[in-house]
Design a protein around this motif. Structure first.
Motif, PDB file in Angstrom:
ATOM      1  N   MET A   1       0.824  -1.206   0.000  1.00  9.53           N
ATOM      2  CA  MET A   1       0.000   0.000   0.000  1.00  9.53           C
ATOM      3  C   MET A   1       0.863   1.262   0.000  1.00  9.53           C
ATOM      4  O   MET A   1       0.476   2.293  -0.568  1.00  9.53           O
ATOM      5  CB  MET A   1      -0.915  -0.003   1.214  1.00  9.53           C
ATOM      6  CG  MET A   1      -2.125  -0.903   1.052  1.00  9.53           C
ATOM      7  SD  MET A   1      -3.087  -0.519  -0.430  1.00  9.53           S
ATOM      8  CE  MET A   1      -3.598   1.159  -0.099  1.00  9.53           C
ATOM      9  N   SER A   2       2.030   1.186   0.627  1.00 11.85           N
ATOM     10  CA  SER A   2       2.950   2.326   0.578  1.00 11.85           C
ATOM     11  C   SER A   2       3.377   2.617  -0.852  1.00 11.85           C
ATOM     12  O   SER A   2       3.441   3.786  -1.269  1.00 11.85           O
ATOM     13  CB  SER A   2       4.172   2.036   1.461  1.00 11.85           C
ATOM     14  OG  SER A   2       5.143   3.050   1.313  1.00 11.85           O
ATOM     15  N   ALA A   3       3.647   1.553  -1.616  1.00 10.77           N
ATOM     16  CA  ALA A   3       4.039   1.738  -3.013  1.00 10.77           C
ATOM     17  C   ALA A   3       2.910   2.354  -3.834  1.00 10.77           C
ATOM     18  O   ALA A   3       3.137   3.230  -4.684  1.00 10.77           O
ATOM     19  CB  ALA A   3       4.469   0.394  -3.610  1.00 10.77           C
ATOM     20  N   VAL A   4       1.675   1.914  -3.583  1.00 13.32           N
ATOM     21  CA  VAL A   4       0.529   2.468  -4.312  1.00 13.32           C
ATOM     22  C   VAL A   4       0.357   3.946  -3.999  1.00 13.32           C
ATOM     23  O   VAL A   4       0.188   4.784  -4.893  1.00 13.32           O
ATOM     24  CB  VAL A   4      -0.746   1.679  -3.957  1.00 13.32           C
ATOM     25  CG1 VAL A   4      -1.978   2.346  -4.568  1.00 13.32           C
ATOM     26  CG2 VAL A   4      -0.644   0.247  -4.456  1.00 13.32           C
ATOM     27  N   GLY A   5       0.392   4.299  -2.706  1.00 15.44           N
ATOM     28  CA  GLY A   5       0.250   5.696  -2.331  1.00 15.44           C
ATOM     29  C   GLY A   5       1.393   6.549  -2.850  1.00 15.44           C
ATOM     30  O   GLY A   5       1.189   7.706  -3.273  1.00 15.44           O
ATOM     31  N   LEU A   6       2.607   6.000  -2.832  1.00 16.94           N
ATOM     32  CA  LEU A   6       3.768   6.740  -3.312  1.00 16.94           C
ATOM     33  C   LEU A   6       3.644   7.040  -4.802  1.00 16.94           C
ATOM     34  O   LEU A   6       3.955   8.151  -5.254  1.00 16.94           O
ATOM     35  CB  LEU A   6       5.036   5.939  -3.030  1.00 16.94           C
ATOM     36  CG  LEU A   6       6.350   6.555  -3.487  1.00 16.94           C
ATOM     37  CD1 LEU A   6       6.630   7.835  -2.721  1.00 16.94           C
ATOM     38  CD2 LEU A   6       7.498   5.559  -3.308  1.00 16.94           C
ATOM     39  N   ALA A   7       3.207   6.053  -5.574  1.00 17.16           N
ATOM     40  CA  ALA A   7       3.050   6.269  -7.019  1.00 17.16           C
ATOM     41  C   ALA A   7       2.017   7.362  -7.296  1.00 17.16           C
ATOM     42  O   ALA A   7       2.226   8.227  -8.170  1.00 17.16           O
ATOM     43  CB  ALA A   7       2.651   4.962  -7.701  1.00 17.16           C
ATOM     44  N   ALA A   8       0.906   7.333  -6.553  1.00 17.59           N
ATOM     45  CA  ALA A   8      -0.126   8.359  -6.752  1.00 17.59           C
ATOM     46  C   ALA A   8       0.388   9.736  -6.363  1.00 17.59           C
ATOM     47  O   ALA A   8       0.167  10.733  -7.076  1.00 17.59           O
ATOM     48  CB  ALA A   8      -1.370   8.004  -5.947  1.00 17.59           C
ATOM     49  N   ALA A   9       1.086   9.826  -5.213  1.00 16.49           N
ATOM     50  CA  ALA A   9       1.590  11.124  -4.765  1.00 16.49           C
ATOM     51  C   ALA A   9       2.638  11.674  -5.718  1.00 16.49           C
ATOM     52  O   ALA A   9       2.644  12.876  -6.036  1.00 16.49           O
ATOM     53  CB  ALA A   9       2.166  10.995  -3.361  1.00 16.49           C
ATOM     54  N   ALA A  10       3.545  10.817  -6.172  1.00 13.99           N
ATOM     55  CA  ALA A  10       4.574  11.281  -7.107  1.00 13.99           C
ATOM     56  C   ALA A  10       3.959  11.745  -8.421  1.00 13.99           C
ATOM     57  O   ALA A  10       4.375  12.767  -8.994  1.00 13.99           O
ATOM     58  CB  ALA A  10       5.580  10.154  -7.357  1.00 13.99           C
ATOM     59  N   SER A  11       2.947  11.016  -8.897  1.00 17.89           N
ATOM     60  CA  SER A  11       2.260  11.446 -10.121  1.00 17.89           C
ATOM     61  C   SER A  11       1.601  12.807  -9.912  1.00 17.89           C
ATOM     62  O   SER A  11       1.627  13.675 -10.796  1.00 17.89           O
ATOM     63  CB  SER A  11       1.213  10.410 -10.525  1.00 17.89           C
ATOM     64  OG  SER A  11       1.814   9.155 -10.754  1.00 17.89           O
ATOM     65  N   GLY A  12       0.996  12.985  -8.719  1.00 18.71           N
ATOM     66  CA  GLY A  12       0.364  14.271  -8.430  1.00 18.71           C
ATOM     67  C   GLY A  12       1.359  15.421  -8.420  1.00 18.71           C
ATOM     68  O   GLY A  12       1.088  16.498  -8.954  1.00 18.71           O
ATOM     69  N   ILE A  13       2.534  15.198  -7.827  1.00 13.35           N
ATOM     70  CA  ILE A  13       3.556  16.246  -7.808  1.00 13.35           C
ATOM     71  C   ILE A  13       3.984  16.611  -9.221  1.00 13.35           C
ATOM     72  O   ILE A  13       4.107  17.796  -9.579  1.00 13.35           O
ATOM     73  CB  ILE A  13       4.767  15.775  -6.976  1.00 13.35           C
ATOM     74  CG1 ILE A  13       4.384  15.650  -5.500  1.00 13.35           C
ATOM     75  CG2 ILE A  13       5.938  16.742  -7.135  1.00 13.35           C
ATOM     76  CD1 ILE A  13       5.477  15.053  -4.641  1.00 13.35           C
ATOM     77  N   GLY A  14       4.220  15.599 -10.048  1.00 12.47           N
ATOM     78  CA  GLY A  14       4.624  15.865 -11.424  1.00 12.47           C
ATOM     79  C   GLY A  14       3.572  16.626 -12.212  1.00 12.47           C
ATOM     80  O   GLY A  14       3.888  17.570 -12.954  1.00 12.47           O
TER      81      GLY A  14
END
Length: 563
Positions: A320-333
């Protein structure tokens, strides 16, 4: 003088392995050919009109050849194989377990997909003879192989749990997809009105009914394999991977994705009135359905993962950390991309605002999910720092982010050179590089943080004198009766993969044998040794493969194997 008789090949010999591989490959092909031929003949029977003249002579000849030649050949080869399965070496072979698992899964997917396609066609008022015929033919294959899978004397010893795991995963996937479609259609009709869905004469309830059919069928398949076939209780490596990847991570992606889309719709309604409200609300029904269904599935599997071993719980949190990290990083970009676009092209404020709100939604949803799963502010126990799951996660995250950042950097460089060589093309430099630059910044942040954590973990391991190497690669456990507690204890103590070989219960005789003296030789099997004692016996043992004999009674024997 009698000529010497050649001894049969040993069970584990290369000759026996190659023979089984060839035989089961041919059997798989013949069963598939026969099923296709029977489906073609049934299709002609199901179609209205003349079954011989309709569809073409070539197709009929092909179906007859497949069914009347491939079918008997498959039956003959299966009869030969079935007779040999009375031998323990044949039943315990990897080829037999692999064939049954593969054909069971293929037949289940083919039968369910075809029958559900025929059912949804009926909802639309169409009769689908090809789908119905394919479903009937493959259903017979599935029933046949399910009977072999549960045969008390000839069922496979190795890979025996793969059909249960595969069936539960397939049922869950199609059931969740159907539930999202059904609930999304219902929400869409409630939010936008039934008239918005009645395009080209299609009633609003039709999509909901089609999704409901898939949801009910998928739920039934999942329930049967999950509960009746015991996939829920399995602790094998494949079952753990399916639980984490599909049940936790897959459902988490669906849940967070639906929430992000729903939040995006709300933000656009509040801050982006340029588009009509009906157009903005279009994805809201499916987004809410995805969030609700994903949340239910995620909670169910997360509760199961929490009751498993420490390693499974950690893997669930890391997933779940990986899923949240991918979403957050996409949002930042995306936020950086939209910010640069607004700075360069103020006239395109509407498109930029929609892009910005989408990035904000991903960041707002993904950031808390990552924070709650990873917990960056907590003090990590040194024993957890040394676990393979955490170290693999860190290496995978900063490794993937480094690769993505490198690709983004190359794209930025390409755009810079392109602008320098053709500055008169019209597009500004910032407009050319804003998308890859946003991705580069986001992945660079992810890489930098996780690389720092990895370096810090290495320092902790060196200071504490911890070992991150697995002393044992795989444990082969030979025991009788229920072994789930022993398997969990071994995995927790060694972090090694565990393969279970079931020992015959005392008193069980081969079919046809007689009990000496006419009495009942069956006796109650002694209890297995304590799980903690078995794990303790592995203390200090090292090897790529280790054989553990547990039972009968308190007997424990540990044998490192030579490669």
């Amino acid at each position: 003088m009698t000529a010497p008789v050649a001894a049969p090949p040993a069970a584990g010999s290369a000759q026996g392995t190659v023979r089984r591989l060839i035989v089961y490959t041919i059997l798989f092909a013949l069963v598939t050919i026969a099923a296709i031929g029977v489906a073609g003949l049934l299709e002609r029977l199901f179609e209205p009109g003349d079954p011989v003249a309709g569809g073409g002579v070539t197709d009929l000849a092909l179906s007859l050849a497949f069914a009347l030649i491939g079918g008997p050949l498959a039956a003959l080869l299966w009869w030969v194989v079935w007779r040999r399965l009375r031998e323990d070496s044949e039943r315990a072979s990897l080829a037999w377990g692999l064939y049954l698992a593969a054909m069971y899964t293929v037949s289940l997917i083919a039968a369910a997909s075809a029958l559900l396609g025929a059912a949804t066609g009926g909802v639309n008022g169409r009769w689908e003879p090809a789908a119905a015929a394919t479903g009937v033919a493959w259903t017979m294959v599935w029933i046949w192989h399910r009977w072999m899978w549960h045969h008390p004397l000839k069922s496979p010893v190795r890979l025996a749990t793969v059909p249960a795991v595969a069936g539960s995963v397939y049922g869950l996937v199609i059931g969740v997809g159907g539930a999202v479609n059904a609930l999304g259609s219902l929400f869409d009709a409630a939010i936008r009105g039934a008239s918005a869905q009645a395009i080209a004469g299609t009633p609003w309830w039709q999509g909901m009914l089609e999704g409901l059919i898939w949801a009910v069928a998928g739920g039934a398949i999942w329930w049967w394999h999950w509960y009746r076939d015991g996939a829920k209780r399995l602790t094998t490596g494949l079952a753990a991977v399916a639980l984490i990847v599909v049940g936790v991570m897959g459902a988490g992606i669906l849940m967070l994705g639906g929430l992000a889309f729903a939040l995006d719709v709300g933000l656009r309604l509040a801050f982006d009135p340029s588009d009509p409200a009906a157009e903005i609300l279009r994805p809201l029904g499916m987004a809410l359905a995805a969030f609700l269904v994903g949340a239910v599935v995620w909670l169910h599997h997360r509760r199961i993962a929490a009751a498993r071993s420490v390693g499974t719980r950690r893997a669930s949190a890391l997933g779940m950390s990986a899923v949240g990290l991918a979403a957050a990083a996409s949002g930042i970009g995306v936020v950086l991309n939209a910010t640069l676009a607004a700075a360069v092209s103020p006239l395109a404020a509407s498109d930029t605002r929609a892009l910005l709100l989408g990035g904000v939604s991903a960041l707002v949803v993904g950031g808390p999910a990552w924070w709650l799963s990873w917990k960056p502010t907590r003090r990590v126990d040194p024993a957890e720092v040394a676990t393979p799951a955490r170290r693999v996660y860190l290496v995978a995250v900063f490794g993937v982010s480094a690769v993505v950042a490198l690709i983004a950097l190359l794209v930025v460089g390409f755009r810079l050179f392109e602008f320098g060589l053709d500055a008169a093309s019209g597009a500004s430099l910032v407009d050319r590089v804003r998308a890859p630059l946003g991705l580069l910044v986001a992945t660079a942040l992810v890489f930098g943080y996780h690389f720092t954590v990895w370096r810090r973990d290495r320092a902790v391991i060196a200071a504490e004198g911890l070992s991150v190497e697995r002393r044992i690669g795989r444990v082969i456990l030979v025991s009788a009766g229920e072994t789930a507690a022993i398997e969990q204890a071994i995995r927790a103590a060694t972090h090694a993969a565990v393969t279970v070989w079931k020992r015959a219960e005392p008193g069980v005789r081969p079919p046809g044998s007689e009990t000496a003296g006419g009495g009942d030789a069956a006796a109650e099997a002694p209890a297995n040794p304590d799980a903690a004692a078995v794990a303790g016996a592995l203390e200090g043992v090292a090897g790529k493969r280790v054989l553990v004999l547990a039972g009968p009674g308190a007997r424990i024997e540990v044998l490192p194997l030579v490669e």
